[in-house]
Design a protein around this motif. Structure first.
Motif, PDB file in Angstrom:
ATOM      1  N   VAL A 311       0.678  -1.088  -0.555  1.00 40.68           N
ATOM      2  CA  VAL A 311      -0.038  -0.058  -0.314  1.00 40.68           C
ATOM      3  C   VAL A 311       0.866   1.191  -0.007  1.00 40.68           C
ATOM      4  O   VAL A 311       0.649   2.158  -0.733  1.00 40.68           O
ATOM      5  N   ALA A 312       2.109   1.172   0.599  1.00 39.77           N
ATOM      6  CA  ALA A 312       2.757   2.440   0.518  1.00 39.77           C
ATOM      7  C   ALA A 312       3.861   2.437  -1.218  1.00 39.77           C
ATOM      8  O   ALA A 312       3.491   3.853  -0.932  1.00 39.77           O
ATOM      9  N   GLY A 313       2.992   1.550  -0.939  1.00 41.04           N
ATOM     10  CA  GLY A 313       4.067   1.576  -2.900  1.00 41.04           C
ATOM     11  C   GLY A 313       3.196   2.228  -3.443  1.00 41.04           C
ATOM     12  O   GLY A 313       4.108   2.855  -4.633  1.00 41.04           O
ATOM     13  N   LEU A 317       4.138   5.324  -5.557  1.00 34.87           N
ATOM     14  CA  LEU A 317       4.076   5.690  -6.806  1.00 34.87           C
ATOM     15  C   LEU A 317       3.585   7.165  -7.565  1.00 34.87           C
ATOM     16  O   LEU A 317       4.275   7.569  -8.060  1.00 34.87           O
ATOM     17  N   TYR A 318       2.218   7.095  -6.202  1.00 35.35           N
ATOM     18  CA  TYR A 318       1.309   8.152  -6.951  1.00 35.35           C
ATOM     19  C   TYR A 318       3.009  10.105  -6.787  1.00 35.35           C
ATOM     20  O   TYR A 318       2.638  10.539  -7.466  1.00 35.35           O
ATOM     21  N   LYS A 319       3.014   9.794  -5.721  1.00 37.86           N
ATOM     22  CA  LYS A 319       4.248  11.016  -5.471  1.00 37.86           C
ATOM     23  C   LYS A 319       5.372  11.035  -7.022  1.00 37.86           C
ATOM     24  O   LYS A 319       5.988  12.144  -6.821  1.00 37.86           O
ATOM     25  N   ALA A 320       6.283  10.193  -6.978  1.00 41.81           N
ATOM     26  CA  ALA A 320       6.801  10.035  -7.646  1.00 41.81           C
ATOM     27  C   ALA A 320       6.969  10.800  -9.143  1.00 41.81           C
ATOM     28  O   ALA A 320       7.476  10.985  -9.414  1.00 41.81           O
ATOM     29  N   LEU A 321       5.711  10.269  -9.666  1.00 38.31           N
ATOM     30  CA  LEU A 321       5.154  10.559 -10.905  1.00 38.31           C
ATOM     31  C   LEU A 321       4.536  11.802 -10.638  1.00 38.31           C
ATOM     32  O   LEU A 321       4.798  12.746 -11.930  1.00 38.31           O
ATOM     33  N   ASP A 331      11.769   2.593  -5.696  1.00 36.45           N
ATOM     34  CA  ASP A 331      11.518   2.237  -4.326  1.00 36.45           C
ATOM     35  C   ASP A 331      10.133   1.751  -4.469  1.00 36.45           C
ATOM     36  O   ASP A 331       9.979   0.626  -3.577  1.00 36.45           O
ATOM     37  N   ALA A 332       8.896   2.036  -5.280  1.00 35.43           N
ATOM     38  CA  ALA A 332       7.670   2.136  -5.047  1.00 35.43           C
ATOM     39  C   ALA A 332       7.180   0.773  -5.757  1.00 35.43           C
ATOM     40  O   ALA A 332       7.006  -0.024  -4.789  1.00 35.43           O
ATOM     41  N   GLU A 334       9.807  -1.657  -6.120  1.00 35.42           N
ATOM     42  CA  GLU A 334       9.900  -2.743  -5.541  1.00 35.42           C
ATOM     43  C   GLU A 334       9.445  -3.185  -4.012  1.00 35.42           C
ATOM     44  O   GLU A 334       9.101  -4.346  -3.806  1.00 35.42           O
ATOM     45  N   ARG A 335       8.772  -1.734  -3.784  1.00 33.40           N
ATOM     46  CA  ARG A 335       7.470  -2.534  -2.358  1.00 33.40           C
ATOM     47  C   ARG A 335       6.479  -3.157  -2.403  1.00 33.40           C
ATOM     48  O   ARG A 335       5.674  -4.421  -2.245  1.00 33.40           O
ATOM     49  N   TRP A 336       6.416  -2.898  -4.314  1.00 34.97           N
ATOM     50  CA  TRP A 336       4.974  -3.901  -4.635  1.00 34.97           C
ATOM     51  C   TRP A 336       5.344  -5.566  -5.096  1.00 34.97           C
ATOM     52  O   TRP A 336       5.000  -6.265  -4.848  1.00 34.97           O
ATOM     53  N   GLY A 337       6.720  -5.746  -5.147  1.00 35.75           N
ATOM     54  CA  GLY A 337       7.349  -6.521  -5.148  1.00 35.75           C
ATOM     55  C   GLY A 337       8.162  -7.035  -6.391  1.00 35.75           C
ATOM     56  O   GLY A 337       8.421  -8.237  -6.589  1.00 35.75           O
ATOM     57  N   PHE A 338       7.830  -6.139  -7.479  1.00 32.36           N
ATOM     58  CA  PHE A 338       9.093  -6.024  -8.282  1.00 32.36           C
ATOM     59  C   PHE A 338      10.005  -6.296  -8.354  1.00 32.36           C
ATOM     60  O   PHE A 338      10.842  -5.373  -7.088  1.00 32.36           O
ATOM     61  N   THR A 339      11.034  -7.295  -9.418  1.00 29.17           N
ATOM     62  CA  THR A 339      12.538  -7.270  -8.728  1.00 29.17           C
ATOM     63  C   THR A 339      13.237  -7.371 -10.199  1.00 29.17           C
ATOM     64  O   THR A 339      12.537  -7.533 -11.122  1.00 29.17           O
ATOM     65  N   GLY A 340      14.545  -6.852 -10.192  1.00 32.60           N
ATOM     66  CA  GLY A 340      15.458  -6.697 -11.246  1.00 32.60           C
ATOM     67  C   GLY A 340      14.589  -6.000 -13.009  1.00 32.60           C
ATOM     68  O   GLY A 340      15.587  -6.224 -13.239  1.00 32.60           O
ATOM     69  N   LEU A 341      14.685  -4.579 -11.739  1.00 34.34           N
ATOM     70  CA  LEU A 341      13.849  -4.127 -13.022  1.00 34.34           C
ATOM     71  C   LEU A 341      15.406  -3.099 -13.304  1.00 34.34           C
ATOM     72  O   LEU A 341      16.358  -1.536 -12.474  1.00 34.34           O
TER      73      LEU A 341
END
Length: 457
Positions: A311-313, A317-321, A331-332, A334-341
């Protein structure tokens, strides 16, 4: 022995019907396999539009979870080729109901042979029927109107068989197109569908939502009736309301449409941003509208609890955009669970995210159609898909499935309503005081109140 003999013809018909059902679907799936192989390895051109229509025809009107899976898949960007997604999206959740003989036998198996004595009245015909069960209206011995949700027989076996078909479909698609890894999507759909079979778990979800929305005046939830419920039968109080499409036929004012949209936004997103919980199925059949424009929420089978960091991610991500902060976007994700980007993958994901977050980024009243028209969405989805293929594909985190399904489904509802509201303000009303540790605490307290199993928190 006599009773077994009496049941055997019914069992044979049920078994035979199931065999015909799977033969039909398997034949269509086999045809898809041959066509995809021919297109990929032999250079044949296939008419994907025609074959997608054949697949929809094979699935449509069937009982069982494969219809529900197809509807879910149609809302996940790039989970299926667009021709298939468009056809499967047209599958209707309301399928023909089973007859009175079936209903009477199923009710007896859940509540006993004297089940009819436990109701003052019980409608012979179902008021609605969907992929896993059907709903009857009844009256309690005390005169209260009830909704009785009865699961079809042998749904466990149907789910297992349908999930095997789904795995085959995913394997075929990944051989054809490697833009999206479907392994975690499959695991997520499997777990959620199995949960939906357990009506005691759904009753816990209802308790959870009653707790989370206890201070929200814009929503009404049914009351659970445990003495008339089992693991495959769920009885609740009946909620009077009007479905969205018949309501829109009355040509309501823009002010009314906007009020309903605002209410729906809070009903779905107060649980998410305060408790990390999402109702994953905003299908038009799962809620209705009251005379004061508040919402009746009625189905609690497709519910998911998210990690607080997920949820924090979403917020990060909204704030990053908004701030054009690339490091914060990384960072957003990665908090979601994406890896190796890598940088290319981040750029492609940001293309998608800017479209999804567009209604929230500007502080003004806007019709959602300006940002969600079908042509723009299809063009962007095609561009993102091609870029993902070019960089070797990605593997979405499994939490993404239900979150995206809810967002896409709600967007569709808001478009039906023709809503013109300040989405930015609605969003900030929910996130301005966000604290990930407080969310975790609230989530644990709510789950314990509702008796949600600890392993699912």
């Amino acid at each position: 022995m006599a009773s077994e003999d009496n049941r055997s013809p019914d069992r044979e018909r049920q078994f035979g019907g199931r065999l015909r059902r799977y033969a039909q679907v398997t034949s269509t799936m086999g045809g898809l396999a041959a066509r995809v192989a021919g297109e990929r390895y032999l250079g044949f051109d296939i008419d994907r539009g025609k074959h997608a229509a054949d697949l929809r025809k094979a699935l449509g009107g069937l009982k069982g979870p494969i219809m529900k899976v197809a509807q879910i898949l149609s809302t996940i960007p790039d989970a299926l080729p667009p021709e298939y997604a468009d056809e499967l999206a047209s599958l209707q959740a309301d399928a023909p109901a089973m007859g009175w003989l079936f209903t009477r036998r199923r009710m007896a198996s859940e509540l006993g042979a004297d089940w009819q004595d436990r109701f003052a009245s019980f409608t012979r015909d179902a008021v609605s029927a969907a992929s896993l069960g059907q709903v009857h209206q009844a009256t309690s011995l005390e005169g209260e109107k009830l909704a009785v949700k009865l699961q079809y027989p042998d749904m466990q076996s149907a789910i297992e068989a349908d999930l095997r078909q789904l795995k085959l479909l995913f394997q075929l698609y990944e051989r054809y197109d490697s833009a999206i890894s479907t392994r975690d999507i499959y695991d997520e759909l499997s777990d959620r569908l199995k949960e939906e079979l357990d009506y005691r778990r759904e009753a816990a979800n209802l308790r959870l939502y009653s707790y989370m929305l206890r201070d929200e005046s814009v929503v009404t939830l049914p009351e659970y009736v445990p003495e008339l419920s089992t693991g495959r039968l769920m009885t609740m109080s009946w909620l009077e309301g009007t479905r969205v499409m018949p309501f829109l036929d009355t040509n309501p004012s823009q002010e009314t449409r906007n009020e309903i949209a605002k209410n729906m936004f809070r009903v779905w997103y107060v649980p998410f941003y305060y408790y990390g919980v999402i109702h994953g199925d905003p299908h038009l059949g799962n809620y209705s509208l009251r005379q004061d424009n508040s919402i009746n929420l009625m189905d609690f089978g497709s519910i998911r609890l998210f990690r607080p960091q997920f949820v924090a991610g979403v917020i990060e991500l909204y704030k990053a955009l908004r701030d054009q902060n690339r490091d914060q976007a990384v960072d957003a994700y990665e908090r979601w669970g994406f890896t190796g980007l890598d940088n290319e993958a981040i750029s492609v994901l940001n293309m998608w995210a800017e479209f999804i977050y567009a209604p929230l980024l500007e502080n003004k009243v806007r019709p959602i159609q300006e940002m969600r028209n079908g042509k723009a969405g299809r063009e962007l989805a095609g561009k993102v898909h091609q870029e993902l293929k070019r960089i070797g594909g990605i593997k979405p985190p499994r939490e993404f499935v239900l979150m995206d399904r809810a967002a896409v489904g709600l967007g569709s509802v808001f478009m039906h309503l023709g809503a013109e509201v300040n989405w930015h303000n609605l969003f900030h009303d929910l996130i301005d005081d966000f604290d990930v540790n407080k969310l975790a605490q609230r989530q644990n307290e709510a789950a314990k109140f509702a008796d949600i199993p600890e392993g699912l928190i």
